[in-house]
Write a protein that holds these residues in place. Sequence first.
Motif, PDB file in Angstrom:
ATOM      1  N   ARG A 683     -25.395   4.229   0.009  1.00 17.18           N
ATOM      2  CA  ARG A 683     -24.459   3.528   0.892  1.00 17.18           C
ATOM      3  C   ARG A 683     -24.671   2.020   0.810  1.00 17.18           C
ATOM      4  O   ARG A 683     -23.713   1.236   0.787  1.00 17.18           O
ATOM      5  N   MET A 684     -25.946   1.613   0.716  1.00 13.40           N
ATOM      6  CA  MET A 684     -26.229   0.186   0.618  1.00 13.40           C
ATOM      7  C   MET A 684     -25.749  -0.381  -0.719  1.00 13.40           C
ATOM      8  O   MET A 684     -25.216  -1.495  -0.788  1.00 13.40           O
ATOM      9  N   GLN A 685     -25.915   0.413  -1.792  1.00 14.06           N
ATOM     10  CA  GLN A 685     -25.412  -0.038  -3.091  1.00 14.06           C
ATOM     11  C   GLN A 685     -23.899  -0.192  -3.058  1.00 14.06           C
ATOM     12  O   GLN A 685     -23.339  -1.162  -3.600  1.00 14.06           O
ATOM     13  N   ALA A 686     -23.219   0.780  -2.419  1.00  9.30           N
ATOM     14  CA  ALA A 686     -21.763   0.680  -2.305  1.00  9.30           C
ATOM     15  C   ALA A 686     -21.371  -0.549  -1.496  1.00  9.30           C
ATOM     16  O   ALA A 686     -20.389  -1.244  -1.803  1.00  9.30           O
ATOM     17  N   ARG A 687     -22.178  -0.844  -0.457  1.00  6.48           N
ATOM     18  CA  ARG A 687     -21.899  -2.029   0.352  1.00  6.48           C
ATOM     19  C   ARG A 687     -22.069  -3.307  -0.466  1.00  6.48           C
ATOM     20  O   ARG A 687     -21.258  -4.234  -0.380  1.00  6.48           O
ATOM     21  N   ARG A 688     -23.130  -3.342  -1.321  1.00 10.53           N
ATOM     22  CA  ARG A 688     -23.342  -4.517  -2.162  1.00 10.53           C
ATOM     23  C   ARG A 688     -22.207  -4.682  -3.166  1.00 10.53           C
ATOM     24  O   ARG A 688     -21.756  -5.794  -3.445  1.00 10.53           O
ATOM     25  N   ILE A 689     -21.753  -3.547  -3.729  1.00  8.32           N
ATOM     26  CA  ILE A 689     -20.658  -3.618  -4.701  1.00  8.32           C
ATOM     27  C   ILE A 689     -19.397  -4.155  -4.037  1.00  8.32           C
ATOM     28  O   ILE A 689     -18.694  -5.016  -4.587  1.00  8.32           O
ATOM     29  N   MET A 690     -19.120  -3.655  -2.805  1.00  9.16           N
ATOM     30  CA  MET A 690     -17.929  -4.152  -2.119  1.00  9.16           C
ATOM     31  C   MET A 690     -18.069  -5.638  -1.767  1.00  9.16           C
ATOM     32  O   MET A 690     -17.106  -6.399  -1.858  1.00  9.16           O
ATOM     33  N   LEU A 694     -15.587  -8.470  -2.937  1.00  4.00           N
ATOM     34  CA  LEU A 694     -14.942  -9.380  -1.979  1.00  4.00           C
ATOM     35  C   LEU A 694     -15.060 -10.830  -2.440  1.00  4.00           C
ATOM     36  O   LEU A 694     -14.100 -11.604  -2.359  1.00  4.00           O
ATOM     37  N   ARG A 695     -16.221 -11.197  -2.943  1.00  6.07           N
ATOM     38  CA  ARG A 695     -16.399 -12.572  -3.413  1.00  6.07           C
ATOM     39  C   ARG A 695     -15.486 -12.854  -4.604  1.00  6.07           C
ATOM     40  O   ARG A 695     -14.917 -13.943  -4.727  1.00  6.07           O
ATOM     41  N   LYS A 696     -15.369 -11.865  -5.512  1.00  7.18           N
ATOM     42  CA  LYS A 696     -14.462 -12.045  -6.644  1.00  7.18           C
ATOM     43  C   LYS A 696     -13.019 -12.128  -6.174  1.00  7.18           C
ATOM     44  O   LYS A 696     -12.218 -12.902  -6.716  1.00  7.18           O
TER      45      LYS A 696
END
Length: 944
Positions: A683-690, A694-696
């Motif tokens: 879940r944390m990895q998915a949060r980091r990916i999102m 978002l920054r992109k």
Amino acid sequence: MADYLNFIKGQPRFGAARSDPYLNVWFKVMLDRQVMKGRILQHWALLATACVGLVFSCTAWFAASVREDRLAELEFSARADNHLLTLQGGINTYLSRMGALRALYNSDDYVSRSEFQIFSEELLRGQNAILAVSWIPRVTHAQREAHELLAVRDGISGYRIKAAKGDGGLVPAPERAEYFPIFYSSREKPDSHIYGLDLNDGGLRQHTLERARDADQIATSPSFKLSAGEGDRNGFFVTLPVYRVAHPHDTVANRRSNLVGFVQGVFQIGVLIETVLKETASPGGLDLYFYAVDSSRGTSRLYFHPSRIRTDSPQPLPLDTVTAGLHWSGEINVGDAVWKFIAAPIPGGPGTASHAGSLLLLAGCLLITLLVMGYILAAHRHAERIHTKNEQLDAALGNMPQALLMFDSSARLVIGNSHYQEMYGLSPDAAKPGSAFLDMVRQLQQGGMFPADPETYAGDLLSAIAQGNALENVTELPDGRTIAIVHHPIPGGGWVTTHEDITSRVSAEAKMSYMALHDTLTNLPNRLFFHKDLESRLAHLARGQKFAILCLDLDNFKHVNDTLGHPCGDSLLRQAADRLRGCMREGDSLARLGGDEFAILQASATEPAMTTSLMTRIIEVIGAPFDIDGQQVVVGVSIGVALAPSDSTDPDQILKLADMALYRAKADGRGTYRFFEPEMDARMQARRIMELDLRKAITKGEFELHYQPLVNLETEQISGFEALIRWNHPERGMVSPVDFIPLAEETALIVPIGEWALRQACEEAAKWPSHISIAVNLSSIQFRVANVAQAVVKALAHSGLSAGRLELEITESVLLLNGESTLNTLHQLRAMGVRISMDDFGTGYSSLSYLHSFPFDKIKIDRSFVHDLSSSENSMAIIRAVTGLGSSLGMKTTGEGVETREELEYLKREGCTEAQGFLFSKAIPAREVASMLAARPVNAKAVA
């Protein structure tokens, strides 16, 4: 130095000095002789220095003077060459305009008089160097009559091809095979007698035309006097041939047979030169002469340009006089003609060296000579002061804080100060010059001041000194003092030893080491200490042994810190640390990681139940009220747990896993604990990916706004739109705000996203009718991190939208952050004319109090109350109360989430001002807003 001499003469440095009077007299006589000899050498040295310095100074001055003259000549040449290049470039620029005029005729078989006039006006606009341009067609004998009739029809009455008589009169041109009459002119009026003048008259004009025709290039005429003009009226004309398009003109025969005519430009030499110099060159202190180079006519002056920095009005000098002095010459190509260019400097201008540098160099060399002579005098006086300095050196040795001893290559004492005896409580005779190093060490050992074996220590030291290495060691004396001993080798095989009492420094370093590993506020170990402890325990973890890592975070600590102040926050942290200490057992470790975050290493956590029991006890203990300066403060604690070695054996990773579990605990409502589970990492990895996506998305412009209409329930017309953001993800498609707005708020990315949405919404609304408003939601993070008022001002200024059409929607969470600061911002926006509405009214616990603290323009009833109308009387009562409250306070009310006709009718009956929801329309892209506004009046069926 005096002490060292005394030692050589056999006098000990320590204790009273003993001397031989006869030996002292001998030393005094020898010293007087040396002084006298030194003074004689000093006088000769001064005389030699003066002579050498004078010769060198004169030589340097002469060389510098010659170089200055050369540099002045080079500067003059560079300026003259720059003027030549400037003039050549400027003249080429003006001549190139004739090529533009020829291009006009190459582009069209027939150019009318009006087309010529328009083109020539544009060609000559903004300049006065070209006096006029003309068109000179080639007319054969067979074409003459048709040509003359064409000119008459073109508005030139009485036009005939004419030739000039000797007295200046004009007569019809005699019959020739071809004529070159002036047909168009940018300067002459239609009734001018110049039209029809045949330039094929056998003179210089015909020769110029023929050169241009046969060479297919610009031909320049010799200079002649212009009939009109100011100042020097020397002028010339250039001509450029025009050939039939698509016909060959690569040979002279082809050029003569396919000639159509000539374009011609007339120049006044003085105006051309002055224009170029004024536009492109700065005054250089040069008089410029221009001569025509013509083998048949000799060299004649065309123009004289006096330097613009002259204050007088000089007359041009004869060519011989100019070339006899300092000058620079070159050639300027004007078409196929060559002008000779000569530049001469004005008095005091370039080329004249000031010789200030060489004179300054002479003065400097003489000054250096004087300084050297002064140095010789000073050196002599310095030698006389050496004796005094040696005595001062003795005083310095006696007053330095360290004990200092110097030994020679035989390991015997040469010199030392009294601090050595004082430091170890020895007699003055214990360290006198000539004492052996080994004996001195044995003496210290006998007094209990040196624990090592003297022979071994001395051997190691002499070996290190022989290799050129320093040796250091620290000794702790029986009385508790710490002594640092350093041995430094010196040239010649000896060494210098210092003994320094570093007791205070060792104590300070120990304190600093403790402070580096402990938190100064709570006196708990800090993150570095905890990490080292964790690393050590993992490295020595026995088989079957387990322990737990707990990451703790105080809930609502920031609110306490912001409302009661940092001193109260610090007191809370200290009390919380004390309560946590009380929960620890033997072998457990407690640390403060930073802020309100703590960590616990629970040793021997063989069963999860043991860790659960500890966490339950911590939550209970921390949850009890704190007494902070007489105020009762209640906070909670959230805990995340990771187990070693089952979850990880890496110290950084296990702390990371415990932090993930803490994050989950806080997300699940706080005041609780969570053990790490593998899906938390995913879940944390998915949060980091999102977060990365978002920054992109911000930089790539993947966001877009949709607009949901707000309908006035009295007029049933659209009164405005609410801007709702959408994320058009390149892989996931359209992402709902519910999925990414919470993460954007956690990472503060909501600030750039919100500012973009505000600018975009204002830009779109500026295109709508003036009575249609736009509503934009603001996050509480924007009020905490960014300057909201400044962002609103920029968005309104950039879009041109009036402030009265912008409505900002906030929730009560905005006012919870920093009530006073937020209210000041809201009042500032309200003063600008921006309208403020409270969104999701009624869902919080203090909504009514905020209506008293700020005069909102609108209250938006949360969709949860609207949806429950059919099943909840409480919702009906709340809506009735809110609409009544809004009416009494002069605030509009908007019902959100209207999906059925029954909900709409109820809102109307209760006096609700506006409504929005799927019953009217979903949020639509900006491109569909115009068509929706055209469908008025709006009703539920029309837009549903």
